[in-house]
Design a protein around this motif. Structure first.
Motif, PDB file in Angstrom:
ATOM      1  N   SER A  69     -18.084   3.789 -34.437  1.00  0.00           N
ATOM      2  CA  SER A  69     -19.054   3.363 -33.422  1.00  0.00           C
ATOM      3  C   SER A  69     -18.830   4.146 -32.134  1.00  0.00           C
ATOM      4  CB  SER A  69     -18.923   1.867 -33.143  1.00  0.00           C
ATOM      5  OG  SER A  69     -19.327   1.117 -34.267  1.00  0.00           O
ATOM      6  N   THR A  70     -19.940   4.521 -31.472  1.00  0.00           N
ATOM      7  CA  THR A  70     -19.856   5.234 -30.200  1.00  0.00           C
ATOM      8  C   THR A  70     -20.647   4.551 -29.094  1.00  0.00           C
ATOM      9  OG1 THR A  70     -21.733   6.628 -30.831  1.00  0.00           O
ATOM     10  CG2 THR A  70     -19.525   7.469 -31.339  1.00  0.00           C
ATOM     11  N   CYS A  71     -21.490   3.632 -29.467  1.00  0.00           N
ATOM     12  CA  CYS A  71     -22.320   2.926 -28.484  1.00  0.00           C
ATOM     13  C   CYS A  71     -21.418   2.097 -27.567  1.00  0.00           C
ATOM     14  CB  CYS A  71     -23.317   2.029 -29.204  1.00  0.00           C
ATOM     15  SG  CYS A  71     -24.139   0.823 -28.156  1.00  0.00           S
ATOM     16  N   PRO A  72     -21.481   2.286 -26.238  1.00  0.00           N
ATOM     17  CA  PRO A  72     -20.605   1.541 -25.329  1.00  0.00           C
ATOM     18  C   PRO A  72     -20.771   0.028 -25.464  1.00  0.00           C
ATOM     19  CG  PRO A  72     -21.625   3.390 -24.178  1.00  0.00           C
ATOM     20  CD  PRO A  72     -22.279   3.317 -25.523  1.00  0.00           C
ATOM     21  N   GLU A  73     -21.991  -0.416 -25.674  1.00  0.00           N
ATOM     22  CA  GLU A  73     -22.205  -1.861 -25.795  1.00  0.00           C
ATOM     23  C   GLU A  73     -21.533  -2.399 -27.054  1.00  0.00           C
ATOM     24  OE1 GLU A  73     -25.863  -5.137 -25.751  1.00  0.00           O
ATOM     25  OE2 GLU A  73     -26.290  -2.982 -25.778  1.00  0.00           O
ATOM     26  N   THR A  74     -21.605  -1.622 -28.136  1.00  0.00           N
ATOM     27  CA  THR A  74     -20.956  -2.043 -29.381  1.00  0.00           C
ATOM     28  C   THR A  74     -19.451  -2.079 -29.195  1.00  0.00           C
ATOM     29  OG1 THR A  74     -22.729  -1.082 -30.715  1.00  0.00           O
ATOM     30  CG2 THR A  74     -20.628  -1.497 -31.814  1.00  0.00           C
ATOM     31  N   LEU A  75     -18.882  -1.026 -28.572  1.00  0.00           N
ATOM     32  CA  LEU A  75     -17.436  -0.979 -28.384  1.00  0.00           C
ATOM     33  C   LEU A  75     -16.963  -2.124 -27.495  1.00  0.00           C
ATOM     34  CD1 LEU A  75     -17.011   2.889 -27.921  1.00  0.00           C
ATOM     35  CD2 LEU A  75     -16.432   1.510 -29.940  1.00  0.00           C
ATOM     36  N   ALA A  76     -17.731  -2.444 -26.478  1.00  0.00           N
ATOM     37  CA  ALA A  76     -17.365  -3.568 -25.614  1.00  0.00           C
ATOM     38  C   ALA A  76     -17.410  -4.883 -26.390  1.00  0.00           C
ATOM     39  CB  ALA A  76     -18.306  -3.630 -24.412  1.00  0.00           C
ATOM     40  N   PHE A  77     -18.417  -5.019 -27.218  1.00  0.00           N
ATOM     41  CA  PHE A  77     -18.531  -6.248 -28.022  1.00  0.00           C
ATOM     42  C   PHE A  77     -17.357  -6.353 -28.991  1.00  0.00           C
ATOM     43  CE2 PHE A  77     -19.926  -8.186 -32.048  1.00  0.00           C
ATOM     44  CZ  PHE A  77     -20.177  -9.473 -31.602  1.00  0.00           C
ATOM     45  N   LEU A  78     -16.986  -5.252 -29.648  1.00  0.00           N
ATOM     46  CA  LEU A  78     -15.879  -5.284 -30.592  1.00  0.00           C
ATOM     47  C   LEU A  78     -14.574  -5.632 -29.891  1.00  0.00           C
ATOM     48  CD1 LEU A  78     -16.685  -2.197 -32.863  1.00  0.00           C
ATOM     49  CD2 LEU A  78     -17.057  -4.622 -33.360  1.00  0.00           C
ATOM     50  N   SER A  79     -14.413  -5.149 -28.673  1.00  0.00           N
ATOM     51  CA  SER A  79     -13.212  -5.491 -27.916  1.00  0.00           C
ATOM     52  C   SER A  79     -13.196  -6.968 -27.553  1.00  0.00           C
ATOM     53  CB  SER A  79     -13.155  -4.634 -26.653  1.00  0.00           C
ATOM     54  OG  SER A  79     -12.048  -5.004 -25.852  1.00  0.00           O
ATOM     55  N   ASP A  80     -14.344  -7.464 -27.154  1.00  0.00           N
ATOM     56  CA  ASP A  80     -14.432  -8.857 -26.715  1.00  0.00           C
ATOM     57  C   ASP A  80     -14.300  -9.838 -27.877  1.00  0.00           C
ATOM     58  OD1 ASP A  80     -15.112 -10.808 -24.519  1.00  0.00           O
ATOM     59  OD2 ASP A  80     -16.760 -11.232 -25.922  1.00  0.00           O
ATOM     60  N   ILE A  81     -14.865  -9.489 -29.031  1.00  0.00           N
ATOM     61  CA  ILE A  81     -14.906 -10.451 -30.143  1.00  0.00           C
ATOM     62  C   ILE A  81     -13.518 -10.717 -30.695  1.00  0.00           C
ATOM     63  CG2 ILE A  81     -15.214  -8.783 -32.040  1.00  0.00           C
ATOM     64  CD1 ILE A  81     -17.131 -12.097 -31.670  1.00  0.00           C
ATOM     65  N   GLN A  82     -12.575  -9.804 -30.437  1.00  0.00           N
ATOM     66  CA  GLN A  82     -11.228  -9.989 -30.973  1.00  0.00           C
ATOM     67  C   GLN A  82     -10.455 -11.090 -30.251  1.00  0.00           C
ATOM     68  OE1 GLN A  82      -9.116  -6.295 -32.546  1.00  0.00           O
ATOM     69  NE2 GLN A  82     -10.550  -5.367 -31.057  1.00  0.00           N
ATOM     70  N   ARG A  83     -11.053 -11.636 -29.181  1.00  0.00           N
ATOM     71  CA  ARG A  83     -10.421 -12.797 -28.559  1.00  0.00           C
ATOM     72  C   ARG A  83     -10.444 -14.001 -29.482  1.00  0.00           C
ATOM     73  NH1 ARG A  83     -12.869 -13.062 -22.533  1.00  0.00           N
ATOM     74  NH2 ARG A  83     -14.273 -11.378 -23.082  1.00  0.00           N
ATOM     75  N   ASP A  84     -11.350 -13.990 -30.427  1.00  0.00           N
ATOM     76  CA  ASP A  84     -11.336 -15.023 -31.460  1.00  0.00           C
ATOM     77  C   ASP A  84     -10.206 -14.688 -32.425  1.00  0.00           C
ATOM     78  OD1 ASP A  84     -11.886 -16.534 -33.864  1.00  0.00           O
ATOM     79  OD2 ASP A  84     -13.923 -16.858 -33.127  1.00  0.00           O
ATOM     80  N   ALA A  85      -9.277 -15.595 -32.578  1.00  0.00           N
ATOM     81  CA  ALA A  85      -8.089 -15.339 -33.397  1.00  0.00           C
ATOM     82  C   ALA A  85      -8.417 -15.035 -34.847  1.00  0.00           C
ATOM     83  CB  ALA A  85      -7.145 -16.543 -33.320  1.00  0.00           C
ATOM     84  N   ARG A  86      -9.629 -15.370 -35.274  1.00  0.00           N
ATOM     85  CA  ARG A  86     -10.018 -15.126 -36.668  1.00  0.00           C
ATOM     86  C   ARG A  86     -10.489 -13.698 -36.904  1.00  0.00           C
ATOM     87  NH1 ARG A  86     -14.476 -19.725 -37.036  1.00  0.00           N
ATOM     88  NH2 ARG A  86     -14.814 -18.878 -34.923  1.00  0.00           N
ATOM     89  N   VAL A  87     -10.628 -12.902 -35.852  1.00  0.00           N
ATOM     90  CA  VAL A  87     -11.284 -11.593 -35.960  1.00  0.00           C
ATOM     91  C   VAL A  87     -10.291 -10.469 -35.703  1.00  0.00           C
ATOM     92  CG1 VAL A  87     -13.121 -10.118 -35.051  1.00  0.00           C
ATOM     93  CG2 VAL A  87     -13.492 -12.594 -35.241  1.00  0.00           C
ATOM     94  N   ARG A  88     -10.349  -9.445 -36.561  1.00  0.00           N
ATOM     95  CA  ARG A  88      -9.637  -8.195 -36.335  1.00  0.00           C
ATOM     96  C   ARG A  88     -10.623  -7.039 -36.476  1.00  0.00           C
ATOM     97  NH1 ARG A  88      -5.135  -7.226 -40.389  1.00  0.00           N
ATOM     98  NH2 ARG A  88      -6.006  -8.910 -41.685  1.00  0.00           N
ATOM     99  N   VAL A  89     -10.453  -6.016 -35.631  1.00  0.00           N
ATOM    100  CA  VAL A  89     -11.272  -4.808 -35.740  1.00  0.00           C
ATOM    101  C   VAL A  89     -10.371  -3.679 -36.212  1.00  0.00           C
ATOM    102  CG1 VAL A  89     -12.696  -3.124 -34.526  1.00  0.00           C
ATOM    103  CG2 VAL A  89     -12.860  -5.557 -33.942  1.00  0.00           C
ATOM    104  N   LEU A  90     -10.753  -3.074 -37.363  1.00  0.00           N
ATOM    105  CA  LEU A  90      -9.984  -1.977 -37.942  1.00  0.00           C
ATOM    106  C   LEU A  90     -10.842  -0.715 -37.927  1.00  0.00           C
ATOM    107  CD1 LEU A  90      -8.575  -3.902 -41.054  1.00  0.00           C
ATOM    108  CD2 LEU A  90      -7.465  -3.563 -38.829  1.00  0.00           C
TER     109      LEU A  90
END
Length: 783
Positions: free
Chosen positions: A551-572
């Motif tokens: 992913s290169t879209c800044p909005e997508t990257l920001a969302f992926l960073s933010d969503i990992q605050r949910d303990a159930r989520v990992r971004v690989l």
């Protein structure tokens, strides 16, 4: 019912109180039967009574009367108009088309238009009905009898005025049965909640109700009529039959069990004639008359036995119902195999021949079953049921085996014969008990129509609701089977008559599920997908692995960073060229779950229990991959199981059907086994995923990797399964895009060719499908 004064008719839809009130008024007629005058694209094709171009009564009842010249035939409706308010439209049209529908137009002052029209699909051999609301001030009606060129005869066309209470009951029943918004609402609550919803939306409740009611009527046209299809099927000559039977090395006696209780004499005669006309001669007909009251029945049976020594009869002194009568007939049986026959149905002349032909290859069979169709009083055949091969999960959801069923007699005896208390679904109960400990290869499908159900007015063949007790008996039969074989599973009624849903228990504790979601940018799709999964899913132990493929879209990257605050989520991160198989295999290696879930980044669950349903199915030891019911955003089917061979490799069953349709013999609403399911939403045990080496990275980078994976799981001896009780919306191919470049098309062709080489022995003989059904379309039409 209260007697009415002339000139009133007494349609069965009204209440006695209404009749008494109407009799006092003495002027209205409740039944409207307009005369039809051809005005567009119609011409007469046969003789009949006609004056001034107006259709009259045709007492001959033979042949068609009209020819539609194109796709817009029209009748003007002359004479009386229906009363304002709720009406029941009843139509019966005999025609020569694969399927047909009518549209009734109502002119309330603005001319005829689609907005003020009523659509109705015609069903062969039946009166088709639907509600219509006729507005005050209606000036004229127009009936469009077909939407294609063809020949037809109008046998019935009328509108019957309804009391509001009756109309509301019918409206609520249809919405509760067929409309997605109301499927989980008790019928008696539908109208109340419709009014609440309409008030909240600022609408008139009837406007909303009629809109939703209209949505339950869907267009579906078969591409070829069964009648035409039958004329194209090869027929074995008597000489060929004799030659083939002479080569049989195994010629078992087949005992036909026939319980009889007060059939129409003509129906019984046809039934007996169909047995006497069997090409295979080594049969025994075992009849138990269950205290029939008509002396003509006794005479017919005695005459039949006198003419053929293969016919044996027991006359029971007291009526004990079908299970007791069947057991009495069974006690007369001497054959190795027992075939079941109802007293008003018919066998094909080659029925027993095909049974014994199949036994040449599988002499150890415990159950053989065939396809079936229906036959009306005029001998017209329709509604063929072409059945899948052995499908144990489908048998839990409905008695798809039905007729012709042929059982090894010693197995029937071992399980105790027919059980009283299961009348109405005694065949379903027997099939479940006989197959409970049988091996799959001992259950044989014969892909031939060998049995004709008689579609009488009150028969189960003509109306599933005619014998409501059958549904309760079927529920009891499946429940008993589960109590013996799967303690903890619960059974409940399905969404359609004589269908059932099994609720399988989750293990305790529930296994951890790892959902693998490959993605690249497309935040507009990814965000609602993840939010819906995390917010709606009730499953207690869940981890979500987002597999980011560059992913290169800044909005997508920001969302992926933010969503990992949910303990159930990992971004690989997967920083390599797109390869769906490789991305998911990578994710599986990083997953902690005992269960792997493959999920597209463009799906959204509709209900909170979707994952519970899929995991409960996947944790059954004999189940491999589990797939879900996926819809396009417009509510039509995107995936309801994968059918091998369609389009040359595989296609999705029932694709583009409305979510409200029952599907092919209600298969859109029952759990069943398919050879494959889509990886857009697929759940499988981790040990199974690893056992087959995951997805094929080398040969199937984009397409068909899920089909290949499922077939490898099938080779382990596990059954793949599709459930309609896990529902999600799928925005198909939005993320990756279509195969619209030369490179993509070449890749797609290469993957299709690989599948045909690798699985050619499976692609064109799918056990979940049928050799008589199309491999071009995905609609279960005739091949």
């Amino acid at each position: 019912m209260t007697r009415l004064l002339p000139p009133f008719r007494a349609p069965r839809y009204q209440t006695d109180a209404w009749y008494r009130w109407l009799a006092l008024i003495g002027t209205m007629r409740l039944v409207c039967q307009p005369r039809l005058k051809a005005i567009h694209q119609l011409e007469r094709v046969s003789t009949g009574l006609e004056r001034d171009g107006v259709v009259g009564d045709d007492d001959s009842g033979q042949g068609y009367e009209w020819r539609s010249l194109d796709n817009d035939p029209q009748f003007a409706c002359r004479g009386q108009l229906p009363l304002p308010g709720w009406n029941m439209l009843e139509v019966s049209i005999r025609h020569d088309q694969p399927s047909a529908s009518i549209r009734l137009y109502v002119d309330t002052g603005a001319g005829f238009n689609e907005a003020e029209s009523h659509y109705l699909t015609l069903r062969p051999g039946r009166i088709s009905k639907r509600l219509c609301f006729i507005k005050p001030g209606t000036r004229a009606l127009r009936l469009d009898p077909l939407e294609t060129a063809g020949q037809f005869k109008v046998d019935r066309f009328r509108l019957i005025w309804l009391t509001p209470g009756f109309a509301h009951d019918r409206l609520a029943q249809r919405l509760a049965n067929l409309h997605q918004d109301w499927l989980e609402t008790p019928k008696h609550r539908v109208i109340e909640r419709l009014k609440q919803q309409a008030c909240e939306d600022g609408l008139a409740w009837r406007e909303l109700a009629l809109h939703q009611y209209e949505e339950t009527f869907v267009r579906h046209c078969a591409r070829q009529s069964y009648r035409e299809w039958l004329t194209q099927q090869p027929v074995l000559s008597p000489e060929d039959l004799q030659t083939r039977m002479a080569a049989f090395t195994y010629r078992p006696l087949v005992s036909i069990v026939l319980p009889v209780h007060d059939p129409k004499p003509a129906d019984l005669e046809r039934c007996l004639d169909s047995v006497r006309g069997q090409a295979y001669p080594n049969w025994q007909l075992c009849i138990a008359d269950d205290a029939s009251r008509n002396p003509r029945i006794h005479a017919l049976l005695k005459q039949a036995a006198a003419l053929d020594s293969r016919i044996e009869i027991e006359f029971r002194p007291r009526n004990g119902h079908i299970c007791a009568a069947s057991n009495s007939a069974l006690a007369l049986a001497k054959g190795e195999f027992v075939a079941l026959l109802d007293h008003d149905d018919q066998l094909r002349p080659t029925a027993l021949y095909h049974v014994v032909e199949a036994l040449q290859l599988t002499p150890n069979a415990v159950l053989l079953y065939s396809d079936e169709d229906k036959v009306d009083a005029s001998g017209n055949r329709y509604e063929p049921h072409f059945k899948p091969a052995w499908n144990p999960d489908l048998l839990l959801g409905q008695n798809y085996v039905s007729h012709l069923g042929v059982y090894r007699r010693e197995r029937i005896t071992a399980v105790g014969g027919f059980r009283q208390g299961y009348e109405g679904s005694q065949d379903h109960d027997l099939a479940l008990r006989v197959t409970a400990d049988a091996r799959a290869e001992q259950i044989v499908r014969i892909p031939q129509v060998l049995y004709h159900w008689h579609a009488g007015r009150d028969s189960t063949a003509s109306a599933a609701l005619a014998k409501r007790y059958t549904a309760e008996a079927g529920l009891k039969a499946v429940g008993d089977h589960l109590a013996r074989t799967a303690p903890g599973a619960r059974i409940e009624h399905g969404r359609f008559p004589n269908t059932y849903r099994v609720r399988w228990p989750l293990p305790d504790p529930a296994p951890l599920v790892s959902l693998l979601i490959p993605t690249r940018d497309q935040i507009a799709m990814l965000r609602p997908c993840l939010e819906a999964i995390l917010d709606k899913t009730r499953y207690p132990r869940l981890e979500v692995l987002i597999l980011d493929n560059g992913s290169t879209c800044p909005e997508t990257l920001a969302f992926l960073s933010d969503i990992q605050r949910d303990a159930r989520v990992r971004v690989l991160r997967w920083p390599h060229p797109f390869n769906y198989s490789a991305i998911n295999n990578f994710g599986a290696r990083q997953a902690n779950g005992e269960v792997i879930g493959l999920l597209n980044n463009d799906v959204e669950p509709l209900h909170g229990d979707w994952l519970e349903e899929m995991v409960a199915q996947a944790m059954r030891p004999d189940i491999g991959c589990v797939g879900a019911k996926l819809y396009y955003p417009n509510g039509t089917i995107q995936h309801a199981g994968v059918v091998l061979g369609v389009g040359g490799v595989a296609g999705h069953a029932h694709k583009y059907f409305s979510r409200h349709e029952p599907g092919y013999f209600t298969r859109l609403h029952v759990v069943q086994n398919y050879s494959a399911v889509t990886a857009a939403c697929l759940v499988v045990r981790r040990e199974t995923f690893d056992a087959v080496g995951g997805l094929d990275e080398e040969n199937l980078a984009v397409a068909f990797n899920d089909v290949d994976f499922c077939l490898k799981v099938d080779e382990l001896g596990l059954r793949n399964l599709w459930t309609p009780f896990a529902e999600l919306v799928h925005h198909e191919s939005v993320s990756r895009g279509a195969d619209d470049t030369s490179v993509k098309r070449a890749r797609a062709a290469s993957e299709a060719e690989y599948m045909r080489r690798r699985w050619r022995h499976r692609l064109f003989d799918d056990p979940a499908y049928h050799p008589n059904l199309t491999l071009i379309h995905e609609d279960f039409s005739l091949r």
